[in-house]
Design a protein around this motif. Structure first.
Motif, PDB file in Angstrom:
ATOM      1  N   ASP A  99     -62.285  -9.202 -26.068  1.00  0.00           N
ATOM      2  CA  ASP A  99     -60.881  -9.495 -26.344  1.00  0.00           C
ATOM      3  C   ASP A  99     -60.473 -10.740 -25.563  1.00  0.00           C
ATOM      4  O   ASP A  99     -61.145 -11.134 -24.603  1.00  0.00           O
ATOM      5  CB  ASP A  99     -59.992  -8.321 -25.929  1.00  0.00           C
ATOM      6  CG  ASP A  99     -60.309  -7.053 -26.708  1.00  0.00           C
ATOM      7  OD1 ASP A  99     -60.561  -7.151 -27.926  1.00  0.00           O
ATOM      8  OD2 ASP A  99     -60.321  -5.975 -26.078  1.00  0.00           O
ATOM      9  N   ASP A 100     -59.339 -11.316 -25.931  1.00  0.00           N
ATOM     10  CA  ASP A 100     -58.884 -12.515 -25.230  1.00  0.00           C
ATOM     11  C   ASP A 100     -58.648 -12.277 -23.748  1.00  0.00           C
ATOM     12  O   ASP A 100     -58.786 -13.193 -22.935  1.00  0.00           O
ATOM     13  CB  ASP A 100     -57.601 -13.056 -25.868  1.00  0.00           C
ATOM     14  CG  ASP A 100     -57.871 -13.852 -27.135  1.00  0.00           C
ATOM     15  OD1 ASP A 100     -59.051 -14.006 -27.506  1.00  0.00           O
ATOM     16  OD2 ASP A 100     -56.893 -14.319 -27.758  1.00  0.00           O
ATOM     17  N   ASP A 101     -58.277 -11.051 -23.382  1.00  0.00           N
ATOM     18  CA  ASP A 101     -57.996 -10.775 -21.969  1.00  0.00           C
ATOM     19  C   ASP A 101     -59.188 -10.180 -21.227  1.00  0.00           C
ATOM     20  O   ASP A 101     -59.065  -9.748 -20.071  1.00  0.00           O
ATOM     21  CB  ASP A 101     -56.790  -9.854 -21.822  1.00  0.00           C
ATOM     22  CG  ASP A 101     -56.959  -8.525 -22.549  1.00  0.00           C
ATOM     23  OD1 ASP A 101     -57.993  -8.338 -23.220  1.00  0.00           O
ATOM     24  OD2 ASP A 101     -56.042  -7.681 -22.442  1.00  0.00           O
ATOM     25  N   THR A 102     -60.379 -10.174 -21.870  1.00  0.00           N
ATOM     26  CA  THR A 102     -61.583  -9.726 -21.176  1.00  0.00           C
ATOM     27  C   THR A 102     -61.866 -10.676 -20.005  1.00  0.00           C
ATOM     28  O   THR A 102     -61.948 -11.889 -20.201  1.00  0.00           O
ATOM     29  CB  THR A 102     -62.785  -9.725 -22.131  1.00  0.00           C
ATOM     30  OG1 THR A 102     -62.523  -8.820 -23.209  1.00  0.00           O
ATOM     31  CG2 THR A 102     -64.058  -9.295 -21.410  1.00  0.00           C
ATOM     32  N   PRO A 103     -62.016 -10.175 -18.779  1.00  0.00           N
ATOM     33  CA  PRO A 103     -62.242 -11.061 -17.633  1.00  0.00           C
ATOM     34  C   PRO A 103     -63.596 -11.773 -17.734  1.00  0.00           C
ATOM     35  O   PRO A 103     -64.643 -11.133 -17.803  1.00  0.00           O
ATOM     36  CB  PRO A 103     -62.209 -10.115 -16.432  1.00  0.00           C
ATOM     37  CG  PRO A 103     -61.521  -8.882 -16.921  1.00  0.00           C
ATOM     38  CD  PRO A 103     -61.873  -8.765 -18.370  1.00  0.00           C
ATOM     39  N   VAL A 104     -63.550 -13.095 -17.775  1.00  0.00           N
ATOM     40  CA  VAL A 104     -64.753 -13.921 -17.814  1.00  0.00           C
ATOM     41  C   VAL A 104     -64.470 -15.177 -17.001  1.00  0.00           C
ATOM     42  O   VAL A 104     -63.400 -15.789 -17.144  1.00  0.00           O
ATOM     43  CB  VAL A 104     -65.134 -14.315 -19.260  1.00  0.00           C
ATOM     44  CG1 VAL A 104     -66.345 -15.248 -19.263  1.00  0.00           C
ATOM     45  CG2 VAL A 104     -65.434 -13.083 -20.107  1.00  0.00           C
TER      46      VAL A 104
END
Length: 258
Positions: A99-104
């Motif tokens: 998802d866009d808010d997945t921490p990477v």
């Protein structure tokens, strides 16, 4: 453009690049990246896509393992088309799983993560397809809306806090006291104002008077800003105001040209 649109365009742009380089001379020089051969260009595009796929797919919070796992392209240029297509497909699978808010981790300084990397891979392949066109003597075309998105990526990356902090030569050259540059795409909606401050370059999406204004087709604007086409050869661009300020800007847009 959102993450899914960027990733879709990465696959499409990579497919075109792969068709262009398939079976070509691996030692052919790339004029727009003077230290590179066509093999270096293919390595960079495919290797970067695989590295980002690892970062996103494995939700990495720091990049050392992804960098260490960088994969060079095949020596046989007859294998390049499939290898590039596989790298783009691998990247798509990774983004589809997040998802866009997945921490990477990302180098922007803004903790933008997944959206940052989808935009970055898109901008990368658009600019490097121009490098391939220069190396192979092909005509470079990019739809105006895509060229605007690639220009957005270039300008946002070059003016990011992370870039400023990691490139002291760039920071030294770009420090200013409010000088402004206005970039305006004339064939699709896209306008930016870059303001040189003592501690960073501020990028705004706006229309305003500036010390220098540069107007023209989005693809031409992208090629000049990324130093893939000399300003003197960009007859469709109009430069109004302090031309020397724009020349100084171009001279330091040297992110991946060597």
């Amino acid at each position: 453009m959102d993450t899914s649109a960027y990733v879709k365009a990465v696959v499409e742009q990579t497919r075109t690049l792969a068709e262009w380089v398939d079976g070509k001379d691996a030692t052919a020089p790339v004029p727009t990246c003077p230290k590179w051969t066509l093999a270096d260009l293919v390595d960079h595009v495919g290797g970067t896509q695989r590295m980002v796929a690892m970062l996103v797919g494995e939700r990495m919070s720091e990049p050392s393992r992804a960098y260490a796992g960088y994969v060079p392209g095949p020596a046989d240029s007859g294998q390049w088309r499939d290898w590039l297509a596989e790298g783009a497909a691998e990247a798509k699978r990774a983004f589809d799983s997040a998802d866009d808010d997945t921490p990477v981790w990302d180098p922007s300084g803004g903790a933008a993560g997944v959206p940052f990397w989808s935009r970055r891979l898109f901008g990368e392949v658009c600019v490097h397809r121009a490098d391939a066109a220069a190396a192979l003597g092909l005509r470079y075309e990019l739809a105006p809306e895509l060229a605007v998105a690639a220009t957005e990526d270039w300008l946002a990356t070059m003016t990011s806090r992370g870039y400023w902090e990691n490139r002291p030569d760039f920071a030294a050259a770009m420090r200013g006291n409010g000088q402004t540059l206005h970039f305006h795409a004339t064939d699709a909606p896209g306008e930016w104002v870059a303001r040189r401050e003592p501690d960073r370059v501020v990028l705004e999406r706006a229309h305003t008077k500036a010390d220098v204004a540069v107007r023209g087709p989005a693809a031409e604007l992208l090629l000049v800003l990324s130093r893939r086409r000399p300003l003197g050869a960009a007859s469709a661009l109009e430069v109004l105001g302090d031309r020397a300020l724009f020349q100084l800007w171009i001279e330091h847009m040297d992110w991946v040209t060597d």
